[in-house]
Design an enzyme around this catalytic site. Structure first.
Site, PDB file in Angstrom:
ATOM      1  N   SER A 190       0.831  -1.204   0.000  1.00  0.00           N
ATOM      2  CA  SER A 190       0.000   0.000   0.000  1.00  0.00           C
ATOM      3  C   SER A 190       0.868   1.258   0.000  1.00  0.00           C
ATOM      4  CB  SER A 190      -0.968  -0.038   1.186  1.00  0.00           C
ATOM      5  OG  SER A 190      -1.940   0.960   1.080  1.00  0.00           O
ATOM      6  N   ASP A 342      -2.974   6.227  -3.781  1.00  0.00           N
ATOM      7  CA  ASP A 342      -1.745   5.638  -3.258  1.00  0.00           C
ATOM      8  C   ASP A 342      -1.219   4.567  -4.222  1.00  0.00           C
ATOM      9  OD1 ASP A 342      -3.549   3.599  -2.769  1.00  0.00           O
ATOM     10  OD2 ASP A 342      -2.843   3.189  -0.748  1.00  0.00           O
ATOM     11  N   ASP A 344      -1.143   1.321  -4.627  1.00  0.00           N
ATOM     12  CA  ASP A 344      -1.983   0.231  -5.131  1.00  0.00           C
ATOM     13  C   ASP A 344      -3.415   0.682  -5.379  1.00  0.00           C
ATOM     14  OD1 ASP A 344      -2.332   0.464  -2.308  1.00  0.00           O
ATOM     15  OD2 ASP A 344      -3.256  -1.520  -2.248  1.00  0.00           O
ATOM     16  N   ASP A 346      -5.949   1.902  -3.617  1.00  0.00           N
ATOM     17  CA  ASP A 346      -7.118   1.600  -2.791  1.00  0.00           C
ATOM     18  C   ASP A 346      -7.469   2.769  -1.869  1.00  0.00           C
ATOM     19  OD1 ASP A 346      -5.036   1.297  -0.973  1.00  0.00           O
ATOM     20  OD2 ASP A 346      -5.752  -0.609  -0.155  1.00  0.00           O
TER      21      ASP A 346
END
Length: 654
Positions: A190, A342, A344, A346
């Protein structure tokens, strides 16, 4: 002295922990491991990098209920690990150690998951081939770990599907359902620092694994022996299915479905500056926005994928610094809003203009509250939700997310469910609602339904009639979701929904802060702040443990003149949610204070830190009172933050 003797000597001298010595000796004497592994250990021992070795070997990396996450590059890299760097600075090998994410721990996680899934299918009377979908972000080793996991899965006898390049976490959640996979994983850490990576596990409903699957997978992962791993080290992609660009279209279709009022988007689409902060957000968000007619201006320096995240201190849209370049671009181009995702994709952060034209940041709590209010109101206008709301419609949030969202939902006649931190708990709720709908539809109408084939509005009708319709959900850490077609937070969908709200406010000639102030006048002024205290390494882990354990054994009684009026221990007390279901036990505490404030305490599941979430609420009688109410609340909040922080640091050293 031999290498083993040097390790034992460092242990006897107190330089290495007992557990470090035990793990190091196993690895240092394992002649079946690649040569570079032994060379790396020998180099670190020779240089007497005892702190580094303790951090790497003091424990076996725990496969938690969501997977594993940690360093892939050591603080002190060994030359044999570094080898020849890639163009983006990725070492030749991930760091050696039992407590770092490397090929060995990645394979261990994959083998344990396969064994659990194989057992689960057999016990369920299903003869399916275990099917595993894997996505990855842009971090160091992400593509390699993705291919290694896929290769391992196929060697074990399963079928593995991977994307042709980086894809977001929410698309992985969607793809598990799209391809009717038994499970899935995304290789990501993340918004963690560049030296980290992770393996995030999903089950066949598209949500992160929860009980009983979580415990089952954890147990089998922990049983995998070191000597079993080397047979999988060589990657073979021959049997792996690689998904091309055509596999993206169903997810793109879903992003278009997230718009409730298509007319407002067509009339006054906002002008947006967008940055993926070197991650994979642009892959899905940009095509979706372009199709909706939104004018998007990218931040050139941050559009290319780069696991070093070179233009920011942290690739986290929660942090103001990460949006600095995007805000400058917005001021240069006259854009209405700034949107950042961000690595990834999410989580989503934003900056918006106030009445004076200045760019201001909104918190995750504020973004979620505004989107919840707009979405509920618009669904009512579209006659998808009844005007008075429905007890069969729900907003889901975490306990550490602003109580203002519950106030909004209650005012609209919706139920609110509070969950533990982590979207896996929201996903578990959605799975339960889906199962309930199917059971009642079959019982009352004698009908079975292909739920995945239904569009979002048909799904709404089915859920309102036979179960609970999920309207919106989120968490304070910038994660949002408004569909059950996938089961994790989705920044791509959040980008689309936020642009719809921006278009609506532009049409109303209203700013985001004015819209938020209107809600404060309606529900009261809510303020939320967080404290993050970082403690890294083996010693830091003990400090975090000290704080959490002391809250249970010796709860705070007061912070200065403010006394503790209520204390809830989620690890020992029985907590029941609004559906009548028990909240699983966890080391998590919620305290109510005599001045009307409250706060929650929990250890982070993904970073070496402990988090405190502080909440305040004040009544607002007249619009002209609001500025003073905000100022007074800020003063009280700062005093509370200082007192809670000081108390925690004392507990850490106890």
């Amino acid at each position: 002295m031999s290498l083993i003797e040097k390790i034992e000597s460092a242990g006897a001298a107190g330089s290495l922990l007992e557990s470090t010595v035990a793990n190091l000796k196993i690895w240092a004497s394992a002649d079946f491991l690649p040569e570079w592994v032994g060379a790396s250990i020998a180099e670190l021992v020779e240089k007497e990098e005892w702190d580094e070795l303790n951090d790497r070997f003091y424990q076996n990396m725990a496969f938690g209920t969501g997977g594993i996450r940690g360093r892939t590059i050591g603080k002190v890299p060994a030359a044999a690990e570094t080898g020849t760097l890639s163009a983006q600075g990725t070492p030749e090998h991930a760091a050696v150690g039992t407590n770092v994410l490397n090929d060995f721990n990645l394979i261990r996680a994959t083998v344990g998951m396969f064994r659990y899934v194989e057992k689960y299918l057999k016990e369920s009377g299903r003869h399916d081939l275990p099917r595993f979908v894997i996505a990855h972000d842009v971090r160091h080793f992400s593509r390699h770990f993705c291919e290694l996991a896929a290769s391992t899965w196929c060697k074990l006898g399963g079928q593995a599907l991977i994307f042709e390049g980086p894809r977001s976490t929410p698309q992985l959640s969607f793809a598990v359902r799209q391809f009717k996979a038994t499970c899935g994983a995304v290789i990501t850490a993340s918004h963690n620092p560049p030296h980290d990576n992770g393996f995030k596990a999903y089950f066949e409903d598209g949500a992160q694994v929860v009980s009983p699957h979580a415990e089952g997978i954890v147990n089998l992962v922990n049983e995998v022996k070191l000597e079993e791993l080397t047979q999988f080290l060589d990657v073979d992609l021959t049997p792996v299915i690689v998904l091309g660009a055509e596999a993206d279209q169903p997810y793109q279709d879903l992003l278009q479905e997230m718009v409730v009022d298509t007319e407002v988007m067509q009339k006054v689409a906002p002008k947006v500056v967008f940055t993926p902060i070197h991650g994979c957000g642009a892959i899905s968000s940009l095509p979706a926005l372009e199709k909706l007619g939104v004018e998007v201006i990218g931040v050139p320096e941050q559009m290319e994928p780069d696991g070093r995240f070179p233009t920011v201190k942290s690739p986290n849209p929660e942090n103001a610094e990460a949006l600095t370049m995007a805000i400058a671009k917005a001021n240069e181009t006259g854009a209405d809003v700034v949107i950042a995702t961000d690595p990834d994709a999410d989580r989503m952060g934003v900056a918006v203009r106030d009445r004076s034209g200045e760019m201001v940041l909104l918190t995750g709590n504020q973004i979620g509250t505004l989107m919840a209010e707009y979405r509920i109101s618009t669904l009512k206008d579209a006659e998808i939700l009844p005007e008075d709301g429905s007890e069969n419609a729900v907003l889901i949030k975490t306990f550490v997310t602003s109580p203002m969202q519950e106030a909004v939902a209650t005012w609209h006649g919706l139920k609110t469910i509070n969950t533990l931190t982590g979207f896996k708990w929201l996903g578990e709720k959605l799975a339960g609602y889906e199962a309930e709908m199917k059971a009642k539809l079959l019982e009352k109408e004698g009908l079975a339904v292909d739920y995945d084939a239904c569009d979002v509005w048909t799904r709404a009708d089915l859920m309102l009639d036979y179960s609970t319709y999920f309207v919106f959900g989120g968490e304070e850490s910038y994660g949002y979701l408004a569909t059950d077609k996938l089961r994790d937070k989705d920044a791509n969908a959040a980008v689309v929904m936020f642009c719809e709200l921006a278009a609506y406010l532009k049409a109303q000639e209203m700013t985001f802060p004015e819209y938020l102030d209107a809600l404060y006048l309606q529900h009261g002024y809510y303020e939320e702040k967080t404290i993050n205290i970082y403690y890294e390494g083996a010693a830091g882990s003990q400090k975090i443990k000290n704080i959490l354990e002391s809250y249970r054994s010796n709860p705070p009684k007061a912070f200065g003149d403010v006394t503790v009026s209520g204390f809830t221990d989620f690890g020992q007390d029985e907590i029941i949610d609004a559906d009548g279901k028990r909240i699983p036990p966890q080391d998590f505490y919620f305290l109510e204070l005599s001045n009307g404030y409250s706060f929650a305490v929990r250890g982070s599941g993904t970073e070496p830190k402990i988090k405190f979430y502080v909440f305040g609420r004040s009544d607002v009688i007249e619009p002209e009172d609001l500025p003073q109410v905000k100022a007074d609340a800020s003063e009280v909040m700062q005093a509370m933050l200082a007192a809670i922080d000081a108390d925690a640091r004392e507990r850490a050293e106890a």
